[in-house]
Design an enzyme around this catalytic site. Structure first.
Site: not given
Ligand code: IMP
Ligand code: MG
Length: 196
Positions: A110, A112, A115, A138, A166
């Site tokens: 999302d 990032g 990661l 995304k 979830d």
């Molecule tokens: P990032 O650090 O913003 O890339 O977040 C990634 C994490 O956010 C993922 O591993 C999910 O746990 C959560 N996440 C982001 N988008 C979604 C979604 O659309 N549905 C469910 N979980 C999401």
């Molecule tokens: Mg979650």
């Protein structure tokens, strides 16, 4: 604690059905097996909990020898859609990855930030190689650039659930990826908590 509503109450529409998921995962498995065919050893690292279903289906499509390990991380921030990148390890890997060929298996990238942090942590352990396979990307919401080597599906900026993902810890078992109805409040977000 009251039990969660049936998923139909929260589902706006199915974004990726089970058949498309499985077909794409078979393609990814083929591609990864091809790319790694000369490697003697790979370790797949699943980021819990969202990647559990993807991991078990992906590994069944691999024809190269591999082991698996898992890491659970959490980021505390404004919410699921706004993780701060302040990522903590809740459960670390069981085995060292020094000089090993590592493939991270993620459910969704999302912002990032999660990661990016995991990559930084794992590179510090001196693997021979480190690549990333994510089921969903995304990209519209990216805040930090992260290298993605294998991507299952590009998805729009919608909140999705099912197939490992979830809503407040439920519905991970659904065999498809669904889009949440507008107006559904996700507690995770309100609490400013993000559990992968
Ligand atoms: P990032 O650090 O913003 O890339 O977040 C990634 C994490 O956010 C993922 O591993 C999910 O746990 C959560 N996440 C982001 N988008 C979604 C979604 O659309 N549905 C469910 N979980 C999401
Ligand atoms: Mg979650």
């Amino acid at each position: 604690m009251s039990s969660p509503p049936p998923y139909e109450d929260l589902l706006d529409y199915v974004l990726i059905d089970a058949d498309r998921l499985q077909k794409r995962i078979a393609e990814l498995g083929k591609e990864i097996s091809e790319d790694y065919r000369h490697f003697e050893d790979i370790v797949l690292i699943g980021i819990l909990k969202g990647s559990m279903l993807f991991m078990t289906d992906l590994m069944r499509q691999l024809t190269v020898p591999h082991s698996v390990d898992f890491m659970d991380v959490t980021s505390y921030g404004v919410g699921v859609r706004h993780s701060t990148g302040d990522v903590r390890i809740l459960m670390d890997l069981h085995a060292p990855i020094e000089r090993r060929n590592v493939l991270i298996v993620e459910d969704i990238v999302d912002s990032g930030r999660t990661l990016e942090h995991v990559l930084r942590l794992l590179w510090a352990r001196r693997p021979a190689s480190l690549r990333v396979c994510t089921l969903l990307d995304k990209a519209e919401r990216r805040e930090v650039a992260v290298p993605l080597d294998y991507i299952g599906f590009q998805i729009p900026n919608v909140f999705v659930f099912g197939y490992g993902l979830d809503i407040d810890e439920y519905y991970r078992n659904l065999p498809f990826i669904g889009v949440v109805k507008p107006g559904v409040v996700i507690l995770d977000e309100e609490e400013g908590k993000d559990d992968s």
